[in-house]
Design an enzyme around this catalytic site. Structure first.
Site, PDB file in Angstrom:
ATOM      1  N   GLY A 132      50.770  61.185  20.185  1.00  0.00           N
ATOM      2  CA  GLY A 132      51.229  61.665  21.481  1.00  0.00           C
ATOM      3  C   GLY A 132      51.489  63.161  21.437  1.00  0.00           C
ATOM      4  N   GLU A 249      44.396  67.194  11.359  1.00  0.00           N
ATOM      5  CA  GLU A 249      43.486  66.735  12.411  1.00  0.00           C
ATOM      6  C   GLU A 249      42.216  67.580  12.413  1.00  0.00           C
ATOM      7  OE1 GLU A 249      44.885  67.063  16.462  1.00  0.00           O
ATOM      8  OE2 GLU A 249      43.563  65.451  17.120  1.00  0.00           O
ATOM      9  N   GLU A 377      37.884  77.974  20.758  1.00  0.00           N
ATOM     10  CA  GLU A 377      38.460  79.280  21.088  1.00  0.00           C
ATOM     11  C   GLU A 377      39.834  79.454  20.433  1.00  0.00           C
ATOM     12  OE1 GLU A 377      36.913  77.215  23.201  1.00  0.00           O
ATOM     13  OE2 GLU A 377      35.124  78.436  23.421  1.00  0.00           O
TER      14      GLU A 377
END
Lengths: 393, 375
Positions: A132, A249, A377
């Site tokens: 989350g 991640e 970016e």
């Protein structure tokens, strides 16, 4: 024979005996990868057995401490295990955010009780974790998140909305960033908490994507009770954990191009286009494929080099941003080329004869690679500021 | 094998950087150009390199060398790319030595390698015959004549061709498909050398051979087909050119980042603009990718891996692309001052293009890679 050679020999023999043939086939469909959790439906007995035998040795998390169910291997042994698995094309037995994200964070920041409660279940693939993080108005600007967790004495009361929650509809538990001090500067009022997705007040709504699939959900949190002992690390120090988790991640997303599949494109191109005088019939496509294979090989070697440098103690920080940026952009190019190789057929959406549009849906899915986990970016911003030192006054 | 340098290789790299920065910086190349130096390099710099053992890095210990391998030599190539140092290092210590090691007989190696190690002999490989690399075009002919041979033909853009003591010339043996590699003194009768001043101010030459007498012991390997050796030589050359281009790209990139961190416009550092930050960060990522390909290729050469041809082409192709991007961005990001001769940036751009063209640019190597893979 050195200990490592001995380890390699034993590992090779053990894998030969224990890895089912079907688990050495390339991963094609989503379900070919086992994600575990209470709602997981194994695609075959082999998939279930492969998870169980690997989890029993802790080899789903080979370098985690054995006391929590991990494999307890050192870096060299872990590398050997990975190499030996790649040698026979063995699938990763368990693929989960528990392994790649919250597990490492718990091992680093979690209390002893949290480790005992959660780590063994992550290793065994019993719980599917979701993340989350993003909120409707806070994507790239994650630190602005507004989901509140009020202190109610023995528990927190959580209210807010999360978005892009991967597989929230299949997940068992969430690790969730919440604002615990609204008065503090935005980075200093965030905490990381864990809760069961079955807790009253948690509602999940899948989001349909351009690929036609719904791997992400909106998650609504209305007066969700979270026990105090499910706070990871210190109160209001959650941003440090969030950054740590984002690094993991990025490494996971950046490594999407690496798998047990032979990633080279030319065999498919030869099959599709044929050769004229030993060369692909389309010379421009031939060059595009060669250039992609160059960059893909360079990327794989770079991931290997950065791991080896870290092992040798010469690592640089922020390498995960470079790998995430390069890996996802290269993976997007791969899928553009896969469509180009197949022509119109690569864009078919429905029908048994066309694998139900798998080429097109996978191609569309990869467009998210350079958005999720911090956009390309954002990664370039990080490289520019942290590695190159640009923009400091 | 781990994709990292070992302790000795790191030490050699550090020593090379220290020596080249102190003794042969870009200013040296600039001075050679301004003086229109006929040799094109500083003999005292080469002598110092020889004393450091660099002429013998690839020479087996039996012939007095260090036998330190391509990974070691590649670190020197990379560092020489940072300083744009002109020297016989590439033509003699990389290509000349490798030609003898790959194709020479025991007697030839014993006679020539110690002289190279001692700095008494420089070589130049006369390979291509046109302006674009094409190893299949070998019109230069070697024909039998009495107890020896006679060489006729022409070679184009031979690095160090005007300064080396001897030329190693590839030629087709008359009336056969076989290739040979022969050793010819630059001053031998029938050899005409025309120096070509290239944009990078390094040494190149067009060489003609008209009825040049070649003794039978000057044919490397005693007349065995040299095709495979020549192919491997090109791979070695390309691996070291890729290492040089890696060093060049890193240096010109560092100078560009430094400029972005000092130059102000509109009252702020230009490096604070995202339009430039993202391009710089992209270039950083590209250089990181190149580093890995170069190291893997050098390791493959030392291991004698089957993958050498594939990796050499990938490394050279990527090096050509990355060095082109790095030098183009360097000029653009420096703005008007990047166009001036006063800054060194232009030297990097000119060397990048010459080094890329030598033994094949990225287009050539992408095509070659595809062919090697069977498509």
């Amino acid at each position: 024979m050195s200990d490592l050679e001995q380890f390699r020999r034993e590992t090779r023999a053990w894998l030969e005996t224990n890895c089912p043939q079907s688990q050495r086939e390339p991963v094609v469909e989503f379900e070919d990868r086992c994600w575990g959790g209470t709602k997981w439906k194994f695609t075959s007995d082999d998939q279930k057995r492969w998870l169980e035998v690997m989890a029993a040795r802790g080899w789903t998390a080979p370098d985690w401490p054995a006391e929590y169910g991990g494999g307890g291997l050192n870096k060299e042994e872990t590398k050997i295990l990975r190499e030996e698995m790649q040698r026979i094309g063995a699938r990763v037995p368990l693929f989960s955010m528990g392994l790649s994200m919250i597990g490492p964070a718990l091992l680093k920041y979690g209390s002893e009780a949290l480790k005992r409660q959660h780590i063994p279940n992550i290793v065994k693939g019993k719980i599917w974790w979701c993340q989350g993080y993003s909120e409707p108005n806070y994507g790239s600007d994650l630190a602005g998140l507004q989901t509140r967790a009020e202190d109610r004495g023995d528990h927190f009361l959580v209210n807010g909305q999360k978005v892009w929650t991967s597989y929230a509809d299949r997940a068992d538990w969430m690790f969730c960033l919440v604002r615990t001090d609204p008065a503090a500067p935005k980075h200093a009022g965030i905490s990381l908490v864990l809760f069961d997705m079955n807790t009253p007040g948690v509602t999940v709504k899948p989001i349909r994507l351009i690929s036609g699939k719904s791997p992400f959900c909106e998650t609504f949190l209305d007066n969700v009770r979270v026990e105090k002992d499910q706070l990871v690390g210190e109160l209001n120090r959650g941003w440090e954990l969030a950054t740590y988790l984002l690094t993991h991640e990025r490494e996971m997303i950046g490594s999407i191009g690496q798998s047990n599949v032979d990633a080279r494109l030319y065999p498919a191109a030869i099959a599709e286009l044929g050769l004229v005088h030993g060369q692909l019939a389309d010379s421009a496509l031939r060059t595009d494929i060669a250039r992609w294979e160059m960059d893909h090989r360079a990327f794989e070697l770079t991931a290997e080099r950065i791991t080896d440098e870290a092992t040798a103690g010469h690592g640089v920080g922020a390498a995960s941003s470079m790998l995430k940026y390069a890996g996802t952009e290269i993976n997007k190019r791969r899928h553009e080329l896969l469509v180009a190789i197949q022509g119109q057929r690569g864009l078919v959406w429905e029908g048994d004869a066309y694998d139900h549009g798998i080429t097109a849906t996978q191609w569309l899915r990869t467009k998210g690679n350079s958005i999720e986990g911090g956009t390309s970016e954002i990664q370039l911003n990080i490289i520019a500021k942290r590695i190159l030192g640009l923009g400091r006054e | 094998m781990a994709l990292v340098l070992d302790e000795e290789q790191r030490m050699l790299k550090d020593a090379a950087r220290e020596f080249l920065t102190a003794n042969a910086p870009v200013a040296q190349l600039r001075a050679l150009r301004d003086e229109r130096d006929p040799l094109g390099y500083r003999p005292e710099t080469w002598r110092a390199m020889v004393e450091l053992g660099w002429s013998g890095v690839l020479v087996p210990e039996a012939q007095g060398g260090l036998d330190f391998g391509h990974v070691g030599m590649g670190q020197i190539s990379e560092e020489a790319g940072r300083t744009l140092t002109a020297s016989p290092l590439f033509a003699t210590a990389v290509l000349g030595v490798s030609a003898l090691v790959l194709a020479g007989t025991g007697a030839q190696r014993a006679a020539l390698l110690p002289a190279i190690v001692a700095g008494e002999l420089t070589l130049a490989l006369a390979f291509d015959e046109g302006p674009r690399h094409d190893p299949n075009v070998v019109a230069t002919r070697l024909r039998k004549s009495g107890s020896g041979w006679v060489l006729d033909g022409a070679k184009a853009f031979v690095p160090d061709g005007h300064s080396a003591d001897c030329l190693l010339v590839s030629a087709r043996i008359a009336d056969s498909a076989q290739l040979a590699l022969v050793l010819v003194e630059r001053a031998a009768p029938g050899v005409t050398v025309e120096r070509v001043v290239m944009a990078d101010q390094r040494n190149s030459a067009n060489v003609r051979f008209a009825g040049v007498a070649v003794a039978s012991d000057a044919v490397l390997g005693g007349g065995e087909d040299a095709g495979a050796a020549l192919s491997r030589l090109a791979d070695i050359g390309n691996a070291h050119l890729a290492a040089e281009l890696l060093g060049l790209a890193q240096e010109v990139f560092q100078r560009t980042v430094d400029y972005l961190n000092t130059r102000k416009q509109f009252g702020v550092l230009i490096g604070s603009y995202q339009g430039l930050q993202h391009r710089a960060a992209h270039l950083y990522s590209e250089i990181e990718l190149l580093k890995s390909l170069v190291l893997k290729t050098l390791q493959a050469l030392d291991a004698g891996s089957d993958e050498v041809p594939v990796l050499a082409s990938l490394a050279k192709a990527k090096a050509g692309e990355v060095a082109t991007l790095a030098t183009n961005e360097a000029v653009q990001m420096h703005g008007g001052v990047g166009m001036t001769d006063e800054l060194d940036i232009g030297f990097f751009m000119k060397r990048a293009r010459v080094a890329e063209q030598l033994y094949g640019d990225h287009r050539y190597h992408l095509q070659r890679y595809a062919s090697l893979c069977g498509y």
